[in-house]
Design an enzyme around this catalytic site. Structure first.
Site, PDB file in Angstrom:
ATOM      1  N   GLN A   1       0.827  -0.989   0.133  1.00 30.43           N
ATOM      2  CA  GLN A   1      -0.009   0.119   0.019  1.00 30.43           C
ATOM      3  C   GLN A   1       0.987   1.441   0.006  1.00 30.43           C
ATOM      4  OE1 GLN A   1      -2.841  -1.968   3.292  1.00 30.43           O
ATOM      5  NE2 GLN A   1      -3.262   0.195   2.864  1.00 30.43           N
ATOM      6  N   HIS A   2       0.270   2.605  -0.380  1.00 29.54           N
ATOM      7  CA  HIS A   2       0.813   3.702   0.013  1.00 29.54           C
ATOM      8  C   HIS A   2       1.860   4.265  -0.843  1.00 29.54           C
ATOM      9  CE1 HIS A   2      -1.469   3.429   3.621  1.00 29.54           C
ATOM     10  NE2 HIS A   2      -0.581   2.467   4.258  1.00 29.54           N
TER      11      HIS A   2
ATOM     12  N   ASP B   1      -2.188  -4.775  -0.428  1.00 24.19           N
ATOM     13  CA  ASP B   1      -1.911  -6.087  -0.203  1.00 24.19           C
ATOM     14  C   ASP B   1      -2.688  -6.611   1.197  1.00 24.19           C
ATOM     15  OD1 ASP B   1      -0.465  -4.454   1.781  1.00 24.19           O
ATOM     16  OD2 ASP B   1       1.493  -5.496   1.399  1.00 24.19           O
TER      17      ASP B   1
HETATM   18  O1  5SP Z   1       1.603   0.247   5.115  1.00 24.66           O
HETATM   19  C1  5SP Z   1       0.913  -0.976   5.036  1.00 24.66           C
HETATM   20  C2  5SP Z   1      -0.174  -0.957   5.593  1.00 24.66           C
HETATM   21  O2  5SP Z   1      -0.788   0.371   5.865  1.00 24.66           O
HETATM   22  C3  5SP Z   1       1.824  -2.208   4.743  1.00 24.66           C
HETATM   23  O3  5SP Z   1       1.269  -3.356   5.074  1.00 24.66           O
HETATM   24  C4  5SP Z   1       2.156  -2.109   3.379  1.00 24.66           C
HETATM   25  O4  5SP Z   1       0.931  -2.745   2.514  1.00 24.66           O
HETATM   26  C5  5SP Z   1       3.200  -3.101   3.052  1.00 24.66           C
HETATM   27  O5  5SP Z   1       3.012  -4.641   3.010  1.00 24.66           O
HETATM   28  P1  5SP Z   1       4.052  -5.880   3.332  1.00 24.66           P
HETATM   29  O6  5SP Z   1       4.704  -5.461   2.016  1.00 24.66           O
HETATM   30  O7  5SP Z   1       4.671  -5.790   4.381  1.00 24.66           O
HETATM   31  O8  5SP Z   1       3.173  -6.872   3.117  1.00 24.66           O
END
Ligand code: 5SP
Ligand code: ADP
Length: 460
Positions: free
Chosen positions: A71-72, A226
């Site tokens: 995300q983000h 994700d």
């Molecule tokens: O920033 C967040 C949720 O807000 C993280 O959960 C990212 O989405 C990255 O996820 P992973 O790569 O660790 O699964």
């Protein structure tokens, strides 16, 4: 038999699963690594996607594809759709000051919760845009569109049509800080507040709406973030609580109503099914164990054995896992800490145990923030492959821990979304759930109290 592909373009790697659209049976899979770092050129994700697809035997026979991704991350494009600068990822904390400035400028945390159901911290895209405007005005001036990792990959799969064709979904849009999950609309005023101008933003698709097709004719699902994809992959229902141990540690629940937490600990995200996904996220999860295994010069499997050799509570040795700063609690400048070391606890086994327990205590803080006191949590992510993590988790969380068979639940959720889009049904296909193992254990007396004391010794 129709085949669908689900992609997980996450922080550390790209994983692809190819499944039977009707039954969900796994047919083939592939994976490829992403580069390290909190700033990554999106081309690296595309290269890894292609390598993973090749390892999965190609995608020519696939009828639909959907992408779940970290995300983000801020992906900025110019008028020709060229990437303006490498993407700043969710775990890049350079925009921490931008985040606190933005919170003040709108009138405080409650004003952000009212606007977009989340109080932005450095992870949120809106804060990265402010950082870009302040620190790289020449790059900022070239930006004509801003999107997220899954939006960009979906657009690449469509053959990179013009920037006006980029799409996203409710789940990922809710992590930008300029889209309201409650209202289902963009807040372009917040984009302007952060960036000074309003670049184009992706069209937000419904949960099973088509994003287009690949040049080869495969249907493209809307994709999602994700965590939203993981929720779909494990088939989480309202009330279920999921903990994921990947690069990030996340605790989230499917909910019929959006969260609104003015402390900022719980982000009020949307999910991938039309509902909501209250979520608390830590910056320090599986890689804490990787780091301590490196320090001890052992494999992850040996780290797990060592951790299980030491007694619960590691005889008072506490590891605070804020190796990358932290987000829950919001301490972007924090560092890790080892506390309570004595001659008797200066052993590899004690350090291994303290690392597992400390990482899980960080996640227990995230679970507490959700405020749900669950009787059980579902545990997924790469870190859940560790025997020590699975066995110690109930003693830290204080509840039953249900572990679905190790698998790629983000990619599975994306594949399920692709099958849903293909079927055109009101609900996602009812694929058979994975086998699960249940772990139980009494809470370790004093563990969380000792952790809290060490955690709060140093409050950067
Ligand atoms: O920033 C967040 C949720 O807000 C993280 O959960 C990212 O989405 C990255 O996820 P992973 O790569 O660790 O699964
Ligand atoms: N058997 C294992 N024991 C401990 N950690 C593991 C094991 N297998 C994988 N991991 C860890 O899982 C992490 C990757 O998990 P993953 O969920 O794929 O992360 P992300 O989605 O953030 O890329 C890595 O840090 C890796 O070390």
């Amino acid at each position: 038999m129709s085949l669908v592909a689900g992609v997980d373009s996450s922080t550390q790697s790209c994983k692809i699963v190819i499944r039977d659209a009707e039954t969900g049976a796994l047919v083939r899979e592939g994976r490829a690594a992403h580069p390290d770092g909190t700033e990554v050129h999106p081309d690296a994700w595309w290269t890894a996607f292609q390598q993973a697809a090749e390892q999965a035997g190609g995608l020519d026979d696939v009828a639909a594809i959907a992408v779940g991704a970290q995300q983000h991350g801020m992906v900025c494009l110019d008028e020709n759709g060229e990437v303006v600068r490498p993407a700043l990822l969710w775990n890049d904390t350079r925009s921490a000051k931008a985040a606190s400035d933005l919170v003040k400028e709108l009138g405080g945390p409650q004003a952000w919760v009212d606007a977009v159901n989340s109080v932005p911290v450095a992870s949120f895209t809106v804060t990265k845009l402010r950082w870009l405007a302040e620190h790289e005005p020449e790059n900022a001036a070239r930006v004509r569109a801003v999107c997220l990792p899954h939006d960009w990959l979906t657009w690449k799969l469509a053959g990179s049509p013009g920037i006006e064709a980029i799409t996203t979904d409710r789940g990922d849009a809710s992590g930008t800080g300029y889209w309201s999950p409650a209202a289902g609309t963009y807040r372009t005023d917040l984009l302007k507040l952060a960036f000074g101008t309003t670049p184009a933003v992706p069209r937000v698709l419904g949960p099973a709406e088509r994003a287009g097709t690949t040049p080869g004719g495969a249907v493209l699902g809307p994709g999602t973030g994700d965590n939203m994809a993981a929720a779909l992959g494990v088939g989480a229902k309202p009330g279920d609580v999921v903990v994921s141990i990947g690069t990030s540690g996340t605790a989230f629940a499917v909910s019929d109503t959006p969260a609104a937490d003015p402390t900022g600990m719980v982000a009020g995200f949307a999910d991938a099914t039309g509902r909501f996904l209250p979520l608390a996220c830590t910056l320090n999860a599986a890689r804490v164990l990787d780091a301590i295994a490196r320090v001890l010069g052992v494999t992850p499997a040996r780290l797990s054995e060592l951790a299980l050799q030491a007694p619960p509570g590691a005889d008072g040795l506490v590891l605070v896992p804020y190796f990358e700063g932290e987000r829950t609690p919001n301490r972007p400048e924090a560092t890790g800490l080892i506390h309570g070391m004595r001659l008797a606890t200066a052993t590899p086994a004690h350090l291994a145990r303290a690392a597992v327990e400390g990482m899980l205590c960080g996640l227990a803080d995230a679970l507490d923030a959700l405020g749900m006191s669950p009787s059980r949590v579902l545990l997924v992510g790469g870190g859940a492959r560790s025997e020590a993590v699975r066995r110690i988790a109930p003693t830290v969380f204080g509840c039953q821990v249900v572990v679905p068979k190790p698998g790629e639940y983000v990619a599975d959720g994306a594949a399920r979304q692709a099958a849903w889009v293909l079927a055109g049904t009101p609900e996602p296909p009812a694929w058979e759930g994975a086998e699960t193992e249940v772990y139980e254990g009494e809470p370790t007396p004093g563990l969380r109290e000792r952790y809290a004391e060490a955690r709060d010794l140093d409050q950067h």
